[in-house]
Design a protein around this motif. Structure first.
Motif, short mmCIF file in Angstrom:
data_model
loop_
_atom_site.label_atom_id
_atom_site.label_comp_id
_atom_site.label_asym_id
_atom_site.label_seq_id
_atom_site.Cartn_x
_atom_site.Cartn_y
_atom_site.Cartn_z
N UNK A 147 3.69 16.44 13.27
CA UNK A 147 4.38 15.45 14.08
C UNK A 147 3.77 14.06 14.00
N UNK A 148 4.44 13.13 14.62
CA UNK A 148 4.03 11.72 14.59
C UNK A 148 2.58 11.56 15.00
N UNK A 149 1.86 10.74 14.23
CA UNK A 149 0.46 10.38 14.51
C UNK A 149 -0.51 11.55 14.37
N UNK A 150 -0.08 12.63 13.76
CA UNK A 150 -0.99 13.76 13.51
C UNK A 150 -1.76 13.53 12.21
N UNK A 151 -2.85 14.27 12.08
CA UNK A 151 -3.69 14.15 10.88
C UNK A 151 -4.12 15.53 10.41
N UNK A 152 -3.92 15.80 9.12
CA UNK A 152 -4.34 17.06 8.51
C UNK A 152 -5.24 16.74 7.33
N UNK A 181 -0.71 11.66 8.73
CA UNK A 181 -1.54 11.60 7.52
C UNK A 181 -1.88 13.02 7.09
N UNK A 182 -1.63 13.33 5.82
CA UNK A 182 -2.06 14.60 5.24
C UNK A 182 -2.94 14.27 4.04
N UNK A 183 -4.23 14.52 4.18
CA UNK A 183 -5.18 14.28 3.09
C UNK A 183 -5.34 15.56 2.28
N UNK A 184 -5.48 15.42 0.97
CA UNK A 184 -5.58 16.58 0.10
C UNK A 184 -4.23 16.91 -0.51
N UNK A 194 11.14 19.79 1.73
CA UNK A 194 10.06 18.88 2.11
C UNK A 194 10.63 17.52 2.51
N UNK A 195 10.30 17.10 3.73
CA UNK A 195 10.74 15.80 4.24
C UNK A 195 9.50 15.00 4.66
N UNK A 196 9.40 13.77 4.17
CA UNK A 196 8.24 12.93 4.45
C UNK A 196 8.71 11.59 5.00
N UNK A 197 8.19 11.23 6.18
CA UNK A 197 8.54 9.94 6.78
C UNK A 197 8.12 8.79 5.87
N UNK A 198 8.90 7.72 5.92
CA UNK A 198 8.55 6.55 5.10
C UNK A 198 7.34 5.80 5.64
N UNK A 199 6.81 6.22 6.80
CA UNK A 199 5.57 5.62 7.31
C UNK A 199 4.39 6.59 7.26
N UNK A 200 4.61 7.78 6.71
CA UNK A 200 3.53 8.78 6.60
C UNK A 200 2.71 8.54 5.34
N UNK A 201 1.50 9.09 5.33
CA UNK A 201 0.62 9.01 4.17
C UNK A 201 0.26 10.43 3.75
N UNK A 202 0.54 10.77 2.49
CA UNK A 202 0.27 12.13 2.01
C UNK A 202 -0.47 12.08 0.68
N UNK A 203 -1.13 13.19 0.34
CA UNK A 203 -1.82 13.30 -0.93
C UNK A 203 -0.87 13.73 -2.04
#
Length: 218
Positions: A147-152, A181-184, A194-203
């Protein structure tokens, strides 16, 4: 000499008692639920047939059941959580210093909740509400909503199912929300949506193509 020995024994007894009190009492059952009331400290909690609940502000070390859910209230803490048939629910600000594992059950993290280690299941939905998982997420058939503002940290792994299956299987739905944010690596070893927000950051994404979306939900 006898006085010195007695004094040493008394000091050792006090030290042991203080340690046991700080750690809390272990609870081990076969049938029946376990309930730790608010702000109480417990040791290891284990049952076979029953749910486990730790109220807000309470704490435990290792928490495990076979047939039952595990629920932690707001700001409750534990070292690790494990169940086979049952969901896991963490209230706002709850913290797990180790891993969280379930086979058939979802995992929900309330606002500000944290799992420092890895979270894994086979079947069941993950929901993170401005929450943090430090060791990655692993599933086979579960949906995942970061969800919004979460970090993995540690990425996301969706494994391929093993064994026989009848009929067409539903593909897991993975959503990475706004400012999440999903790092890795996001490693998908089976077909997913798979759906990714245009403001999210993913690896790095492996095995799937991301569909971008704007707003709160795709």
């Amino acid at each position: 000499m006898h006085c010195k020995t007695a004094l040493s024994f008394a000091l050792a007894s006090l030290l042991f008692a203080g340690t046991a009190s700080a750690r809390g009492i272990d609870v081990d059952k076969v049938n029946g639920s376990i309930h730790i009331e608010g702000d109480q400290q417990a040791g290891a909690l284990s049952t076979v047939n029953g749910s486990i609940r730790i109220d807000g502000g309470g704490s435990a070390t290792k928490v495990s059941t076979v047939n039952g859910s595990i629920e932690l209230g707001d700001r409750a803490t534990a070292e690790s959580l494990e169940t086979v048939n049952g969901g896991i629910d963490l209230g706002a600000g709850a913290r797990i210093s180790g891993t969280v594992n379930t086979v058939n059950g979802g995992v929900r993290l309330g606002k500000g909740a944290e799992i420092a280690g890895r979270a894994s299941n086979v079947n069941g939905r993950y929901v993170l509400d401005a929450a943090h998982i430090g060791g990655g997420i692993e599933t086979v058939s579960g949906d995942i909503e970061v969800g919004a503002d979460s970090r993995v940290e540690g990425g996301i792994l969706v494994e391929k199912p093993h064994g026989w299956s009848w009929g067409k299987q539903r593909n897991p739905r993975i959503v990475i929300g706004p400012h999440a944010i999903v790092e890795g690596t996001l490693d998908f070893r089976r077909e997913v949506e798979l759906f990714v927000s245009d403001t999210a950051t993913v690896g790095e994404i492996k095995g799937a193509k991301a569909t971008k979306f704007s707003g709160d939900q795709p």
